[in-house]
Design an enzyme around this catalytic site. Structure first.
Site, PDB file in Angstrom:
ATOM      1  N   HIS A 102       0.817  -1.201  -0.018  1.00 40.38           N
ATOM      2  CA  HIS A 102      -0.121  -0.083  -0.115  1.00 40.38           C
ATOM      3  C   HIS A 102       0.878   1.161  -0.109  1.00 40.38           C
ATOM      4  CE1 HIS A 102      -2.944  -3.081   1.772  1.00 40.38           C
ATOM      5  NE2 HIS A 102      -3.608  -2.319   0.985  1.00 40.38           N
ATOM      6  N   ASP A 155       2.403   1.655   3.582  1.00 38.99           N
ATOM      7  CA  ASP A 155       3.259   0.566   3.785  1.00 38.99           C
ATOM      8  C   ASP A 155       4.629   0.944   3.305  1.00 38.99           C
ATOM      9  OD1 ASP A 155       1.494  -1.526   4.444  1.00 38.99           O
ATOM     10  OD2 ASP A 155       0.997  -2.059   2.578  1.00 38.99           O
TER      11      ASP A 155
HETATM   12  C1  XUL Z   1      -8.776  -6.413   0.880  1.00 37.02           C
HETATM   13  C2  XUL Z   1      -7.909  -6.697   0.246  1.00 37.02           C
HETATM   14  C3  XUL Z   1      -6.502  -5.807   0.345  1.00 37.02           C
HETATM   15  C4  XUL Z   1      -5.945  -5.318  -1.100  1.00 37.02           C
HETATM   16  C5  XUL Z   1      -4.994  -4.348  -1.391  1.00 37.02           C
HETATM   17  O1  XUL Z   1      -9.894  -7.356   0.847  1.00 37.02           O
HETATM   18  O2  XUL Z   1      -7.708  -7.945  -0.518  1.00 37.02           O
HETATM   19  O3  XUL Z   1      -5.641  -6.341   1.127  1.00 37.02           O
HETATM   20  O4  XUL Z   1      -5.398  -6.723  -1.697  1.00 37.02           O
HETATM   21  O5  XUL Z   1      -5.499  -3.205  -0.874  1.00 37.02           O
END
Ligand code: XUL
Ligand code: MN
Length: 346
Positions: free
Chosen positions: A51, A54
């Site tokens: 992210h 992150d």
């Molecule tokens: C949520 C999910 C997230 C995404 C990234 O369900 O899967 O972790 O993969 O934002």
């Protein structure tokens, strides 16, 4: 099988999680990012997914310059470890400005924040030499149907995607659909919706998708069919393999843990579409069980990869010509049993 390709694997820092759930506190102590990166390297994974925060923690409180500097420092750390950044995803569901949606909030100031945050996410990705942005549209949907205009929200989503495409001519966007949680009903619940949305974008060639097994199951779909569908359009650019035991909260179980046959069929679909041959990664969006002890903290990742590779073997040794004969004879009872026998080791 003509080609015996090798797959490349990755996971995100959030996949070494601490065990908190809505009913109780963490069950494992927090670990630093460096510890998680070292773990990823020790386990022999090839890439990390991020992210935006992150990669650069607390990014809303930092200047553009500081964000770029910290992202560059991270890039060096990744380079030193021989690890690449697979994707970067804007985290658009924590900030108070995203309470009622991010790109589709009813409040124009909140929508503006969501777009600006997404452009900063692209800056982070660029500094990490990564051209793939993932959009999990967490809060784009409604709790109360009458609270939003869904027709208008499609325009908002396209506006946000177009702003991102215009911000950097090289980036690609992979939409990760999920039908519910945290929303009651999401606007982009399936791969069909994601790909339909991509056609409205200013540059549809740069908008594709990411399939997560659990999300497809939550939509009542077979993830293997979602894989084939996305690949028919050349749009499967990333993948979150995991598992899900029926229609309940998003479980992010180890790959194959709830339904080995559904996992087998996903691997078979990946094989027939040569997933990975254009540089795509296999990511495991899996979490440790809440009960997991610190010394077993990464086992769900190792186990998911092991199951995946065992199922690749199973897909490559499946007797395709015998299966074709049974299909031609419409003997699906025998085909069904043949699959089970194969998975059970015969
Ligand atoms: C949520 C999910 C997230 C995404 C990234 O369900 O899967 O972790 O993969 O934002
Ligand atoms: Mn995911």
């Amino acid at each position: 099988m003509a080609t015996k390709r090798a797959y490349k694997f990755c996971f995100g820092p959030w996949n070494i999680s601490e065990g908190a759930d809505p009913y109780g506190p963490p069950t494992r102590p927090a670990q630093t990012f460096d510890w998680k990166l070292a773990k990823l390297k020790d386990l022999g994974f090839d890439a990390m997914m991020f992210h935006d925060d992150d990669a650069v923690p607390d990014l809303d409180a930092k200047s553009d310059q500081q964000v770029r500097r910290e992202a560059k420092e991270l890039k060096k750390k990744l380079d030193d470890g021989g690890i690449v950044a697979e994707i970067v995803a804007p985290r658009l569901w924590f900030d108070p400005r995203t309470i009622d949606g991010a790109y589709t909030s009813n409040d124009p100031k909140c929508r503006k924040y969501a777009i600006e945050r997404s452009l900063r996410c692209i800056d982070v990705a660029k500094a990490l030499d990564c051209d793939l942005i993932v959009l999990w549209l967490a809060r784009e949907g409604s709790y109360i149907r009458e609270s939003k205009n869904a027709r208008q929200c499609v325009d908002y989503l396209v506006e946000a995607i177009d702003a991102m495409l215009a911000h950097d001519r090289k980036i690609r966007i992979a939409i990760e659909p999920k039908p519910n949680e945290p929303m009651d009903v999401a606007y982009v619940p399936t791969i069909g919706h994601a790909l339909a949305l991509s056609t409205l974008a200013a540059d549809p060639k740069r908008v594709g998708c990411l399939i997560e097994s659990a999300h497809a199951i939550l939509a009542g779909l077979d993830p293997a069919d979602e894989i084939d569908f996305a690949c028919s359009f050349g749009k499967l650019w990333s993948l979150h393999l995991n598992d899900q035991n029926g229609l309940k909260f998003d479980q992010d179980k180890p790959f194959g843990s709830a339904n080995l046959r559904v996992a087998f069929n996903q691997v078979r679909a990946l094989e027939r579409n040569q997933y990975g041959s254009r540089g795509e990664f296999v990511a495991f969006d899996v979490h440790p069980f809440r009960t997991t002890k610190v010394e077993h903290w990464a086992d769900h990742l190792v186990n998911s990869r092991r199951t995946f590779l065992r199922l690749v073997e199973k897909a490559r040794t499946f007797n395709e010509s015998a299966a074709r004969k049974l299909v031609a004879d419409r003997n699906y009872a025998a085909l069904d049993q043949m699959v089970l026998e194969h998975l059970m080791g015969k």
